[in-house]
Design a protein around this motif. Structure first.
Motif, PDB file in Angstrom:
ATOM      1  N   ASP A   9       0.460 -11.008 -17.868  1.00  0.00           N
ATOM      2  CA  ASP A   9       0.875  -9.637 -18.184  1.00  0.00           C
ATOM      3  C   ASP A   9      -0.340  -8.728 -18.088  1.00  0.00           C
ATOM      4  O   ASP A   9      -1.477  -9.182 -18.276  1.00  0.00           O
ATOM      5  N   HIS A  11      -1.461  -4.532 -18.997  1.00  0.00           N
ATOM      6  CA  HIS A  11      -1.138  -3.178 -19.453  1.00  0.00           C
ATOM      7  C   HIS A  11      -2.305  -2.251 -19.164  1.00  0.00           C
ATOM      8  O   HIS A  11      -3.463  -2.643 -19.304  1.00  0.00           O
ATOM      9  N   HIS A  43       3.163 -11.105 -24.577  1.00  0.00           N
ATOM     10  CA  HIS A  43       4.139 -10.977 -23.483  1.00  0.00           C
ATOM     11  C   HIS A  43       3.956 -12.110 -22.468  1.00  0.00           C
ATOM     12  O   HIS A  43       4.932 -12.722 -22.018  1.00  0.00           O
TER      13      HIS A  43
END
Ligand code: MG
Length: 152
Positions: A9, A11, A43
């Motif tokens: 993941d 971000h 995540h």
């Protein structure tokens, strides 16, 4: 049967957002931009656990188009995914890499390991996490990669 799962993941980071990794609040001027609390480690972990067991992923389980998950506590999502899919599954170990240039995560690694272990009902020794930097090639993002080994 042994099954291995991988999750990743990423971000983007912005000034003034909270930085939460592994359920631990990290003091930082920069934090994740996300629909949920932006916990990239959790995540990636959820994907690594649910994909081999249930052929699903976090995007399908907890869609970011669903207002119910706005600002969601990712540890709550982890416990929910575990309750739905990991009953009867033995987790052997979880190994993770987080890539973040700042702040340094080493003071927080053991807290993250404990938090994940507690949520999944396993021992802290079964959870290992390494922190890396991007050598300033990705200063505005946080990325996590997680591998989980399970017995189903
Ligand atoms: Mg995410």
């Amino acid at each position: 049967m042994l099954k291995v799962g991988i999750g990743t993941d990423l971000h983007r980071l912005a000034l003034g957002r909270p930085l939460i990794l592994g359920g631990v609040s990290i003091p930082s001027q920069w934090g994740s931009i996300a629909h949920s609390d932006g916990d990239a480690l959790i995540h990636a972990l959820i994907d690594s656990l649910v994909s081999p067991v249930a052929a699903t992923d976090i995007g399908r389980l907890f869609p970011d188009s669903d207002p119910a998950y706005r600002g969601a506590d990712s540890m709550h999502l982890l416990r929910e995914a575990s309750g739905r899919f990991l009953q009867g599954v033995t987790i052997h170990n979880i190994d993770a890499v987080i890539t973040l240039d700042a702040p340094r995560l080493s003071p927080h690694i053991d807290s993250m390991r404990g938090s994940i272990a507690q949520a999944l009902g396993i021992e802290t020794a079964q959870v290992t996490i390494k922190a890396k930097t991007s050598e300033n090639t990705q200063p505005y993002s946080v990325e996590a990669q997680v591998v989980s080994l399970m017995e189903i």
